[in-house]
Design a protein around this motif. Structure first.
Motif, PDB file in Angstrom:
ATOM      1  N   LEU A   1      21.833  16.687  41.840  1.00 19.89           N
ATOM      2  CA  LEU A   1      20.508  17.231  41.551  1.00 19.89           C
ATOM      3  C   LEU A   1      20.356  17.488  40.058  1.00 19.89           C
ATOM      4  N   GLU A   2      21.406  17.994  39.424  1.00 18.49           N
ATOM      5  CA  GLU A   2      21.364  18.204  37.977  1.00 18.49           C
ATOM      6  C   GLU A   2      21.195  16.876  37.244  1.00 18.49           C
ATOM      7  N   GLY A   3      21.835  15.823  37.748  1.00 18.09           N
ATOM      8  CA  GLY A   3      21.668  14.500  37.141  1.00 18.09           C
ATOM      9  C   GLY A   3      20.252  13.977  37.278  1.00 18.09           C
ATOM     10  N   ILE A   4      19.638  14.224  38.421  1.00 21.29           N
ATOM     11  CA  ILE A   4      18.256  13.780  38.640  1.00 21.29           C
ATOM     12  C   ILE A   4      17.295  14.544  37.739  1.00 21.29           C
ATOM     13  N   LEU A   5      17.488  15.875  37.676  1.00 23.55           N
ATOM     14  CA  LEU A   5      16.576  16.714  36.888  1.00 23.55           C
ATOM     15  C   LEU A   5      16.819  16.585  35.386  1.00 23.55           C
ATOM     16  N   GLY A   6      18.069  16.368  35.005  1.00 15.20           N
ATOM     17  CA  GLY A   6      18.375  16.214  33.588  1.00 15.20           C
ATOM     18  C   GLY A   6      18.781  17.501  32.892  1.00 15.20           C
ATOM     19  N   TYR A   7      18.999  18.563  33.635  1.00 13.68           N
ATOM     20  CA  TYR A   7      19.480  19.808  33.029  1.00 13.68           C
ATOM     21  C   TYR A   7      20.374  20.537  34.025  1.00 13.68           C
ATOM     22  N   GLU A   8      21.205  21.446  33.501  1.00 12.60           N
ATOM     23  CA  GLU A   8      22.148  22.178  34.338  1.00 12.60           C
ATOM     24  C   GLU A   8      21.445  23.329  35.058  1.00 12.60           C
ATOM     25  N   LEU A   9      21.784  23.490  36.322  1.00 15.92           N
ATOM     26  CA  LEU A   9      21.199  24.548  37.131  1.00 15.92           C
ATOM     27  C   LEU A   9      22.095  25.784  37.179  1.00 15.92           C
ATOM     28  N   PHE A  10      23.401  25.595  36.999  1.00 18.97           N
ATOM     29  CA  PHE A  10      24.366  26.694  37.005  1.00 18.97           C
ATOM     30  C   PHE A  10      25.129  26.705  35.689  1.00 18.97           C
ATOM     31  N   ARG A  11      25.492  27.898  35.257  1.00 11.95           N
ATOM     32  CA  ARG A  11      26.290  28.022  34.041  1.00 11.95           C
ATOM     33  C   ARG A  11      27.742  27.754  34.396  1.00 11.95           C
ATOM     34  N   ARG A  12      28.376  26.866  33.662  1.00  8.60           N
ATOM     35  CA  ARG A  12      29.752  26.487  33.941  1.00  8.60           C
ATOM     36  C   ARG A  12      30.740  27.156  32.974  1.00  8.60           C
ATOM     37  N   ASP A  13      30.247  27.921  32.028  1.00  9.47           N
ATOM     38  CA  ASP A  13      31.113  28.528  31.021  1.00  9.47           C
ATOM     39  C   ASP A  13      31.587  29.930  31.415  1.00  9.47           C
ATOM     40  N   VAL A  14      31.222  30.392  32.601  1.00  8.02           N
ATOM     41  CA  VAL A  14      31.615  31.722  33.051  1.00  8.02           C
ATOM     42  C   VAL A  14      32.524  31.585  34.279  1.00  8.02           C
ATOM     43  N   GLU A  15      33.278  32.646  34.582  1.00  9.24           N
ATOM     44  CA  GLU A  15      34.194  32.600  35.716  1.00  9.24           C
ATOM     45  C   GLU A  15      33.465  32.635  37.052  1.00  9.24           C
ATOM     46  N   SER A  16      32.452  33.470  37.155  1.00 15.45           N
ATOM     47  CA  SER A  16      31.707  33.545  38.410  1.00 15.45           C
ATOM     48  C   SER A  16      30.516  32.577  38.360  1.00 15.45           C
ATOM     49  N   THR A  17      29.972  32.290  39.529  1.00 20.14           N
ATOM     50  CA  THR A  17      28.836  31.374  39.615  1.00 20.14           C
ATOM     51  C   THR A  17      27.565  32.105  39.211  1.00 20.14           C
ATOM     52  N   GLN A  18      26.880  31.569  38.198  1.00 20.99           N
ATOM     53  CA  GLN A  18      25.632  32.165  37.726  1.00 20.99           C
ATOM     54  C   GLN A  18      24.602  31.065  37.504  1.00 20.99           C
ATOM     55  N   LEU A  19      23.354  31.390  37.827  1.00 22.37           N
ATOM     56  CA  LEU A  19      22.266  30.447  37.566  1.00 22.37           C
ATOM     57  C   LEU A  19      21.983  30.390  36.073  1.00 22.37           C
ATOM     58  N   SER A  20      21.681  29.198  35.601  1.00 26.41           N
ATOM     59  CA  SER A  20      21.214  29.081  34.219  1.00 26.41           C
ATOM     60  C   SER A  20      19.739  29.477  34.196  1.00 26.41           C
ATOM     61  N   ASP A  21      19.160  29.549  33.006  1.00 27.32           N
ATOM     62  CA  ASP A  21      17.733  29.887  32.902  1.00 27.32           C
ATOM     63  C   ASP A  21      16.880  28.833  33.597  1.00 27.32           C
ATOM     64  N   ALA A  22      17.259  27.565  33.424  1.00 26.89           N
ATOM     65  CA  ALA A  22      16.515  26.478  34.061  1.00 26.89           C
ATOM     66  C   ALA A  22      16.674  26.537  35.582  1.00 26.89           C
ATOM     67  N   GLY A  23      17.877  26.898  36.047  1.00 25.62           N
ATOM     68  CA  GLY A  23      18.113  27.015  37.480  1.00 25.62           C
ATOM     69  C   GLY A  23      17.322  28.144  38.097  1.00 25.62           C
ATOM     70  N   ALA A  24      17.239  29.272  37.387  1.00 21.37           N
ATOM     71  CA  ALA A  24      16.454  30.400  37.881  1.00 21.37           C
ATOM     72  C   ALA A  24      14.967  30.046  37.939  1.00 21.37           C
TER      73      ALA A  24
END
Length: 115
Positions: free
Chosen positions: A39-62
């Motif tokens: 889905l991130e590949g289709i949309l062209g932006y990241e939906l979740f932040r991958r730089d943190v230990e826990s799973t968090q939505l990115s601004d675009a994902g929110a």
């Protein structure tokens, strides 16, 4: 957009845990991760932040989450409208008229059962 990908994203976004989302959808965790990446590949932006230990939505994902929930709700409503009405022609019972004989039980008109 593919509903399977949207369902995986919404489940992961609501639980903020890939394994719990997989359990909720009854699929393995790896399937949820793969669907979110597609889905991130289709949309062209990241939906979740991958730089943190826990799973968090990115601004675009929110920002995308309410739209994804709306799309899933609309498709569920359309599926419910197009479902056939319950009921129909009744089917006759195919059972036999009398109960089957039980082995060893004497017949009512005989004094002794034959071998």
């Amino acid at each position: 957009m593919d509903h399977k990908l949207l369902r995986s994203f919404v489940a992961a976004a609501e639980t903020l845990h890939y394994a719990k989302a997989g359990k909720l959808l009854d699929v393995p965790r790896s399937t949820v991760v793969t669907d979110v990446r597609k889905l991130e590949g289709i949309l062209g932006y990241e939906l979740f932040r991958r730089d943190v230990e826990s799973t968090q939505l990115s601004d675009a994902g929110a920002a995308f989450l309410p739209d994804a929930q709306r799309q899933l709700a609309a498709s569920a409503a359309a599926a419910a409208r197009s479902a056939p009405a319950p009921g129909g022609k009744a089917k006759a019972s195919k059972g036999k008229g009398r109960a089957p004989k039980v082995k060893g039980e004497p017949l009512p008109y005989k004094k002794r059962q034959g071998r």
